[in-house]
Design an enzyme around this catalytic site. Structure first.
Site, PDB file in Angstrom:
ATOM      1  CG  HIS A 138      30.513  41.514  45.077  1.00  0.00           C
ATOM      2  ND1 HIS A 138      30.362  40.759  43.926  1.00  0.00           N
ATOM      3  CD2 HIS A 138      31.479  40.982  45.811  1.00  0.00           C
ATOM      4  CE1 HIS A 138      31.246  39.743  43.914  1.00  0.00           C
ATOM      5  NE2 HIS A 138      32.080  39.798  45.051  1.00  0.00           N
ATOM      6  CD  GLU A 139      33.796  42.708  48.765  1.00  0.00           C
ATOM      7  OE1 GLU A 139      34.270  42.813  47.914  1.00  0.00           O
ATOM      8  OE2 GLU A 139      33.921  41.664  49.495  1.00  0.00           O
TER       9      GLU A 139
ATOM     10  CG  HIS B 244      31.991  37.616  49.357  1.00  0.00           C
ATOM     11  ND1 HIS B 244      31.633  36.466  48.774  1.00  0.00           N
ATOM     12  CD2 HIS B 244      32.425  38.465  48.605  1.00  0.00           C
ATOM     13  CE1 HIS B 244      32.154  36.573  47.297  1.00  0.00           C
ATOM     14  NE2 HIS B 244      32.721  37.632  47.443  1.00  0.00           N
TER      15      HIS B 244
ATOM     16  CG  HIS C 145      32.974  35.035  43.629  1.00  0.00           C
ATOM     17  ND1 HIS C 145      34.164  35.123  43.299  1.00  0.00           N
ATOM     18  CD2 HIS C 145      32.469  36.296  43.997  1.00  0.00           C
ATOM     19  CE1 HIS C 145      34.758  36.348  44.159  1.00  0.00           C
ATOM     20  NE2 HIS C 145      33.466  37.123  44.251  1.00  0.00           N
TER      21      HIS C 145
HETATM   22  C1  LIG Z   1      30.609  43.733  42.085  1.00  0.00           C
HETATM   23  O1  LIG Z   1      31.521  43.829  43.438  1.00  0.00           O
HETATM   24  C2  LIG Z   1      32.403  43.450  43.444  1.00  0.00           C
HETATM   25  C3  LIG Z   1      33.238  42.804  42.321  1.00  0.00           C
HETATM   26  C4  LIG Z   1      34.636  42.361  42.381  1.00  0.00           C
HETATM   27  C5  LIG Z   1      35.446  42.801  43.682  1.00  0.00           C
HETATM   28  S1  LIG Z   1      37.116  42.736  43.523  1.00  0.00           S
HETATM   29  O2  LIG Z   1      37.492  42.755  42.462  1.00  0.00           O
HETATM   30  O3  LIG Z   1      37.617  43.285  44.743  1.00  0.00           O
HETATM   31  C6  LIG Z   1      37.230  40.962  44.070  1.00  0.00           C
HETATM   32  C7  LIG Z   1      36.876  40.765  45.604  1.00  0.00           C
HETATM   33  C8  LIG Z   1      35.840  39.875  45.757  1.00  0.00           C
HETATM   34  O4  LIG Z   1      35.401  38.925  45.012  1.00  0.00           O
HETATM   35  O5  LIG Z   1      34.995  40.531  46.930  1.00  0.00           O
HETATM   36  C9  LIG Z   1      38.477  40.492  43.441  1.00  0.00           C
HETATM   37  F1  LIG Z   1      38.702  39.100  44.012  1.00  0.00           F
HETATM   38  F2  LIG Z   1      39.551  40.884  44.296  1.00  0.00           F
HETATM   39  C10 LIG Z   1      34.902  43.586  44.576  1.00  0.00           C
HETATM   40  C11 LIG Z   1      33.394  43.704  44.584  1.00  0.00           C
HETATM   41 ZN   LIG Z   2      33.532  38.510  45.649  1.00  0.00          ZN
END
Ligand SMILES: COc1ccc(S(=O)(=O)[C@H](CC(=O)O)C(F)F)cc1
Ligand SMILES: [Zn+2]
Ligand SMILES: [Zn+2]
Length: 160
Positions: free
Chosen positions: A118-119, A122, A128
């Site tokens: 996921h990271e 970004h 998102h």
């Molecule tokens: C599926 O991967 C993730 C989902 C949610 C997150 S998080 O809950 O840390 C998110 C941070 C992000 O979206 O990268 C939140 F805003 F803090 C990190 C990785």
């Molecule tokens: Zn994210």
């Protein structure tokens, strides 16, 4: 992301700056390699580890204040964060909250592989997804066999 920042090259480099005590080094390296692989499988991107010199994506673990003005928050809450592509030194970097328990699979703790995938989305310029079930959906959900959703694939292929 606003302005649609993307990398101006597709042969990206990365370095792991430090490791979490939660997993052995080989498992952490493997989680990152597999997380990058999710994206290079569906877009014309390559990711090469480089131990010396400048790299595009610096990866590391930190807790609370860790030097970038975006302090982590202890266990749970924010698990990690990553910066969009750009020309700043922090652009593309991915930080993981050391106050989380990083694991390899189900059970308690968070899958480093899933969070990293996921990271790195970004780090490549993806924001998102509104689709629950997409990797880029804003909340963590464990999947035993992580697959990109068509929305994730459409997003990365739109950028590169
Ligand atoms: C599926 O991967 C993730 C989902 C949610 C997150 S998080 O809950 O840390 C998110 C941070 C992000 O979206 O990268 C939140 F805003 F803090 C990190 C990785
Ligand atoms: Zn994210
Ligand atoms: Zn950070």
């Amino acid at each position: 992301f606003p302005g649609r920042p993307t990398w101006d090259h597709t042969d990206l480099t990365y370095r792991v700056v430090n490791y979490s005590p939660d997993l052995d080094v080989a498992s952490i390296d493997d989680a990152f390699t597999r997380a990058f692989g999710m994206w290079s499988n569906v877009a014309p991107l390559t990711f090469t580890r480089q131990e010396q010199g400048d790299v595009d994506i610096l990866i590391g673990f930190g807790s609370q204040n860790h030097g970038d003005g975006y302090p982590f928050d202890g266990q749970y809450g924010v698990l990690a964060h990553a910066f969009a592509p750009g020309t700043n030194s922090i652009s593309g970097d991915a930080h993981f909250d050391e106050d989380e328990l990083w694991t390899q699979g189900g059970g308690n703790g968070f899958s480093l592989f899933i969070v990293a995938a996921h990271e790195f989305g970004h780090s490549l310029g993806l924001d998102h997804s509104s689709i629950q079930g997409a990797l880029m959906y804003p909340t963590y959900a464990y999947q035993a066999n992580l697959q990109l959703h068509s929305d994730d694939v459409a997003g990365i292929q739109d950028l590169y």
